[in-house]
Scaffold this active site. Structure first.
Site, PDB file in Angstrom:
ATOM      1  N   MET A   7       0.684  -1.304   0.041  1.00 33.31           N
ATOM      2  CA  MET A   7       0.134   0.015   0.064  1.00 33.31           C
ATOM      3  C   MET A   7       0.978   1.238  -0.084  1.00 33.31           C
ATOM      4  O   MET A   7       0.500   2.254   0.650  1.00 33.31           O
ATOM      5  CB  MET A   7      -1.012  -0.052   1.146  1.00 33.31           C
ATOM      6  CG  MET A   7      -1.871  -1.064   1.371  1.00 33.31           C
ATOM      7  SD  MET A   7      -2.964  -1.305  -0.441  1.00 33.31           S
ATOM      8  CE  MET A   7      -4.153  -0.078   0.109  1.00 33.31           C
ATOM      9  N   ASN A  23       2.438  -5.068 -10.514  1.00 30.06           N
ATOM     10  CA  ASN A  23       1.290  -4.704  -9.271  1.00 30.06           C
ATOM     11  C   ASN A  23       0.043  -5.354  -9.750  1.00 30.06           C
ATOM     12  O   ASN A  23      -0.333  -5.628 -11.088  1.00 30.06           O
ATOM     13  CB  ASN A  23       1.291  -3.151  -9.174  1.00 30.06           C
ATOM     14  CG  ASN A  23       0.053  -3.147  -8.237  1.00 30.06           C
ATOM     15  OD1 ASN A  23       0.134  -3.516  -6.987  1.00 30.06           O
ATOM     16  ND2 ASN A  23      -0.617  -2.111  -8.473  1.00 30.06           N
ATOM     17  N   HIS A  63      -4.183  -4.842  -9.182  1.00 37.48           N
ATOM     18  CA  HIS A  63      -4.933  -3.803  -8.978  1.00 37.48           C
ATOM     19  C   HIS A  63      -6.436  -4.327  -9.156  1.00 37.48           C
ATOM     20  O   HIS A  63      -6.851  -5.106 -10.210  1.00 37.48           O
ATOM     21  CB  HIS A  63      -4.965  -2.508  -9.673  1.00 37.48           C
ATOM     22  CG  HIS A  63      -5.823  -1.592  -9.185  1.00 37.48           C
ATOM     23  ND1 HIS A  63      -5.554  -0.647  -8.070  1.00 37.48           N
ATOM     24  CD2 HIS A  63      -7.007  -0.970 -10.081  1.00 37.48           C
ATOM     25  CE1 HIS A  63      -6.655   0.087  -8.106  1.00 37.48           C
ATOM     26  NE2 HIS A  63      -7.353   0.021  -8.976  1.00 37.48           N
TER      27      HIS A  63
HETATM   28  C1  GRF Z   1      -5.915  -7.151  -3.584  1.00 35.43           C
HETATM   29  O1  GRF Z   1      -7.323  -6.735  -3.739  1.00 35.43           O
HETATM   30  C2  GRF Z   1      -5.050  -6.244  -4.414  1.00 35.43           C
HETATM   31  O2  GRF Z   1      -5.593  -6.070  -6.001  1.00 35.43           O
HETATM   32  C3  GRF Z   1      -5.039  -4.875  -4.040  1.00 35.43           C
HETATM   33  O3  GRF Z   1      -4.699  -5.086  -2.542  1.00 35.43           O
HETATM   34  C4  GRF Z   1      -5.338  -6.433  -2.223  1.00 35.43           C
HETATM   35  C5  GRF Z   1      -4.475  -7.202  -1.585  1.00 35.43           C
HETATM   36  O4  GRF Z   1      -5.109  -8.304  -1.026  1.00 35.43           O
HETATM   37  N1  GRF Z   1      -3.763  -4.176  -4.640  1.00 35.43           N
HETATM   38  P1  GRF Z   1      -4.049  -9.294  -0.401  1.00 35.43           P
HETATM   39  O5  GRF Z   1      -3.407  -8.769   0.784  1.00 35.43           O
HETATM   40  O6  GRF Z   1      -3.160 -10.059  -1.352  1.00 35.43           O
HETATM   41  O7  GRF Z   1      -5.078 -10.536   0.204  1.00 35.43           O
END
Ligand code: GRF
Length: 190
Positions: free
Chosen positions: A93, A110, A112
């Site tokens: 993040m 990445n 998304h």
């Molecule tokens: C996912 O929805 C991804 O697309 C976004 O953040 C979320 C991460 O989920 N970037 P996780 O930590 O892999 O469960």
């Protein structure tokens, strides 16, 4: 047989995409090795998951560094020490800055939870519902200096249902993320 691609996975939260990559490797669907997991959030579930899977995991808290450059220099040193050739942001993040980008040019990707270029940034599933689109999905893309703005590698479409909530849509998109991310890593040629 293809060489195993050395991966570094950067996470901040739950780690379900990290788990999906590890599972794809374990079941032979993806020829790669997770060399190191780097997390910026103490207590993140992704850290427990890495430890359950026996993956080396390191916590770097941004607040422990004088600035973003110093933070990213430490991440770069670590990735290089582990021999990483592809960096995967799996729910990381933070905006990636020039230090990390220039150390791994075109080697950072990445995932998304929207069909980019629609709905970049936070709460992409909420944005899709608010806009009223009938299809959303997920995108794997290269990372550049623009939030969710790099070249697209792969996408999967998920229909939006009339009774969807942010939670139900997110869950359905997440299932596709778990399929798409390992597949997209496998597409990349090194
Ligand atoms: C996912 O929805 C991804 O697309 C976004 O953040 C979320 C991460 O989920 N970037 P996780 O930590 O892999 O469960």
């Amino acid at each position: 047989m293809a060489d195993s691609l050395p991966l570094g996975v950067l996470v901040s939260g739950r780690g379900s995409n990290l788990d999906a990559i590890a599972e794809a490797i374990e079941t032979g669907r993806l020829v790669a090795t997770i060399k190191v997991v780097i997390c910026d959030q103490p207590g993140a579930l992704a850290l427990d998951l890495a430890s359950r899977r026996g993956l080396p995991a390191i916590l770097f808290e941004r607040a422990a560094f004088s600035g973003r450059t110093a933070f990213e220099e430490e991440i770069v040193r670590t990735l290089l020490r582990y021999g990483v050739r592809l960096v995967v942001l799996a729910g990381f993040m933070r905006l990636v800055g020039p230090t990390l980008l220039s150390a791994f040019p075109n080697k950072i990707i990445n995932i998304h939870p929207s069909l980019l270029p629609s709905f970049p940034g936070l709460s992409a599933q909420r944005q899709a519902l608010d806009y009223g689109v009938k299809f959303s999905g997920c995108t794997v893309h290269y990372v550049n200096g623009v939030v969710d703005g790099g070249r697209i590698i792969a996408q999967a479409v998920v229909p939006v249902q009339s009774d969807d909530t942010e939670e139900t849509l997110s869950t359905r998109i997440l299932t596709e993320e778990h399929r798409l991310l390992p597949q997209a890593i496998g597409f990349l040629v090194f």
